[in-house]
Design a protein around this motif. Structure first.
Motif, PDB file in Angstrom:
ATOM      1  N   VAL A 132      -5.490  -7.430  -1.770  1.00  0.00           N
ATOM      2  CA  VAL A 132      -5.268  -6.148  -1.169  1.00  0.00           C
ATOM      3  C   VAL A 132      -5.139  -4.931  -1.846  1.00  0.00           C
ATOM      4  CG1 VAL A 132      -3.907  -4.778   0.574  1.00  0.00           C
ATOM      5  CG2 VAL A 132      -4.053  -7.402   0.877  1.00  0.00           C
ATOM      6  N   ALA A 133      -6.048  -4.059  -1.885  1.00  0.00           N
ATOM      7  CA  ALA A 133      -6.214  -3.089  -3.101  1.00  0.00           C
ATOM      8  C   ALA A 133      -6.013  -1.676  -2.470  1.00  0.00           C
ATOM      9  CB  ALA A 133      -7.384  -3.115  -3.810  1.00  0.00           C
ATOM     10  N   GLY A 134      -5.424  -0.857  -3.182  1.00  0.00           N
ATOM     11  CA  GLY A 134      -4.984   0.313  -3.077  1.00  0.00           C
ATOM     12  C   GLY A 134      -6.093   1.300  -3.885  1.00  0.00           C
ATOM     13  N   PRO A 139      -2.335   5.012  -2.878  1.00  0.00           N
ATOM     14  CA  PRO A 139      -1.903   3.429  -3.450  1.00  0.00           C
ATOM     15  C   PRO A 139      -1.215   2.662  -2.387  1.00  0.00           C
ATOM     16  CG  PRO A 139      -0.304   5.158  -4.234  1.00  0.00           C
ATOM     17  CD  PRO A 139      -1.439   5.835  -3.526  1.00  0.00           C
ATOM     18  N   ILE A 140      -0.974   1.352  -2.740  1.00  0.00           N
ATOM     19  CA  ILE A 140      -0.189   0.524  -1.940  1.00  0.00           C
ATOM     20  C   ILE A 140       1.300   0.730  -2.210  1.00  0.00           C
ATOM     21  CG2 ILE A 140       0.542  -2.098  -1.507  1.00  0.00           C
ATOM     22  CD1 ILE A 140      -2.448  -2.718  -2.356  1.00  0.00           C
ATOM     23  N   PHE A 157       8.250   2.676  -3.631  1.00  0.00           N
ATOM     24  CA  PHE A 157       7.840   1.521  -4.549  1.00  0.00           C
ATOM     25  C   PHE A 157       6.228   1.499  -4.429  1.00  0.00           C
ATOM     26  CE2 PHE A 157      12.079   0.573  -3.533  1.00  0.00           C
ATOM     27  CZ  PHE A 157      12.669   0.000  -4.844  1.00  0.00           C
ATOM     28  N   VAL A 158       5.584   1.272  -5.531  1.00  0.00           N
ATOM     29  CA  VAL A 158       4.298   1.061  -5.577  1.00  0.00           C
ATOM     30  C   VAL A 158       3.693  -0.413  -6.113  1.00  0.00           C
ATOM     31  CG1 VAL A 158       2.192   2.274  -6.604  1.00  0.00           C
ATOM     32  CG2 VAL A 158       4.076   3.637  -5.957  1.00  0.00           C
ATOM     33  N   ALA A 159       2.753  -0.779  -5.382  1.00  0.00           N
ATOM     34  CA  ALA A 159       2.320  -2.148  -6.174  1.00  0.00           C
ATOM     35  C   ALA A 159       1.912  -2.271  -7.488  1.00  0.00           C
ATOM     36  CB  ALA A 159       1.258  -2.712  -5.227  1.00  0.00           C
ATOM     37  N   ASN A 160       2.438  -2.982  -8.255  1.00  0.00           N
ATOM     38  CA  ASN A 160       2.023  -3.401  -9.489  1.00  0.00           C
ATOM     39  C   ASN A 160       0.378  -3.446 -10.065  1.00  0.00           C
ATOM     40  OD1 ASN A 160       3.045  -3.463 -12.244  1.00  0.00           O
ATOM     41  ND2 ASN A 160       1.833  -5.720 -12.496  1.00  0.00           N
ATOM     42  N   ASN A 161      -0.326  -2.738 -10.630  1.00  0.00           N
ATOM     43  CA  ASN A 161      -1.684  -2.715 -10.575  1.00  0.00           C
ATOM     44  C   ASN A 161      -2.178  -1.965  -9.411  1.00  0.00           C
ATOM     45  OD1 ASN A 161      -1.634  -3.315 -13.658  1.00  0.00           O
ATOM     46  ND2 ASN A 161      -1.318  -5.384 -12.961  1.00  0.00           N
ATOM     47  N   PHE A 182       6.182  -4.938  -6.974  1.00  0.00           N
ATOM     48  CA  PHE A 182       6.294  -3.547  -6.720  1.00  0.00           C
ATOM     49  C   PHE A 182       7.116  -3.054  -7.840  1.00  0.00           C
ATOM     50  CE2 PHE A 182       4.530  -5.059  -2.918  1.00  0.00           C
ATOM     51  CZ  PHE A 182       3.887  -3.889  -2.195  1.00  0.00           C
ATOM     52  N   ASN A 183       6.877  -1.720  -8.181  1.00  0.00           N
ATOM     53  CA  ASN A 183       7.686  -0.976  -8.999  1.00  0.00           C
ATOM     54  C   ASN A 183       8.089   0.175  -8.296  1.00  0.00           C
ATOM     55  OD1 ASN A 183       7.048  -2.952 -11.101  1.00  0.00           O
ATOM     56  ND2 ASN A 183       5.095  -2.065 -11.198  1.00  0.00           N
ATOM     57  N   LYS A 184       9.596   0.638  -8.765  1.00  0.00           N
ATOM     58  CA  LYS A 184      10.084   1.907  -8.504  1.00  0.00           C
ATOM     59  C   LYS A 184       9.213   3.075  -8.778  1.00  0.00           C
ATOM     60  CE  LYS A 184      13.870   3.587  -9.782  1.00  0.00           C
ATOM     61  NZ  LYS A 184      15.198   3.917 -10.104  1.00  0.00           N
ATOM     62  N   SER A 185       8.828   3.911  -7.984  1.00  0.00           N
ATOM     63  CA  SER A 185       8.069   5.165  -8.471  1.00  0.00           C
ATOM     64  C   SER A 185       8.971   6.314  -8.499  1.00  0.00           C
ATOM     65  CB  SER A 185       6.908   5.354  -7.275  1.00  0.00           C
ATOM     66  OG  SER A 185       6.434   6.567  -7.494  1.00  0.00           O
TER      67      SER A 185
END
Length: 215
Positions: A132-134, A139-140, A157-161, A182-185
């Motif tokens: 699954v890609a953004g 973004p995801i 939160f945004v998916a890593n890469n 997922f990383n905090k944005s």
């Protein structure tokens, strides 16, 4: 003079006849099938959470602290379903609900969870890999509004890469995500730095209710 027909010639002729008459099953099988037929382009395939499980955003990979959602589902519109081996293309939507938080200091509950920028471009390969890609523009990501001792806070939160992956399994017609980072944005200190998404969805079925297999 009579011609001599050898055993090898007879065998060769018979083999050629068999091969010529046999249907090319391998060439006719689509990546996604249901009841032995290709899943139609334009159909929607979907799955609920596996019975008795949660969709988890743990604070660490494999962890027991984080946000856990008792209600979740995934659905995908089939855009392309080529002959196997190959990759089917889909547009996927994920829902999350009935979420609670455990083990995060100062956080007492969940007001809302919104999965952003749906649908997401998705591919399902013949080997069972689901990606699954953004995009940079979409973004995801997920927006969490959490209850804390000091009031509500909003965490994004945004998916890593900008991608997450899963594994499709024909044994139980499932799709399983495991520790997808997922990383905090954006968000205050009450928002943890990372969330690791784990969820199993089964059974994956067509709009007619037939179980979907990956080939």
């Amino acid at each position: 003079m009579r011609s001599r027909i050898t055993a090898a010639a007879i065998a060769g002729t018979a083999l050629a006849a068999i091969l010529g008459a046999a249907p090319a099953y391998a060439d006719d099988v689509a990546v996604l099938t249901a009841d032995g037929a290709a899943v139609a382009v334009g159909d929607t395939i979907a799955a609920p959470l596996a019975t008795g499980t949660n969709a988890a955003f743990a604070t660490t990979a494999g962890g027991t602290s984080g946000m856990f959602c008792a209600a979740s589902s995934i659905s995908s519109l089939v855009n392309d379903n080529p002959v196997s081996p190959g990759s089917a293309s889909l547009s996927s939507t994920l829902t999350l609900g009935t979420c609670t938080v455990t083990g995060i200091t100062g956080v007492t509950g969940v007001n809302s969870v919104t999965v952003n920028n749906l649908p997401y471009a998705t591919t399902t390969a013949s080997d069972g890999t689901v990606t699954v890609a953004g995009t940079d523009a979409a973004p995801i990501s997920a927006t969490l509004v959490l209850k804390t001792l000091l009031g509500s806070v909003t965490c994004v939160f945004v998916a890593n890469n900008n991608a997450i992956s899963a594994v499709a399994d024909n044994t139980d017609n499932s799709i399983t995500f495991t520790d997808q980072q997922f990383n905090k944005s954006t968000g205050p200190a009450a928002c943890v730095a990372n969330g690791f998404f784990t969820a199993k969805y089964t059974p994956v079925t067509t709009s007619a209710g037939s179980a979907v297999s990956v080939n």
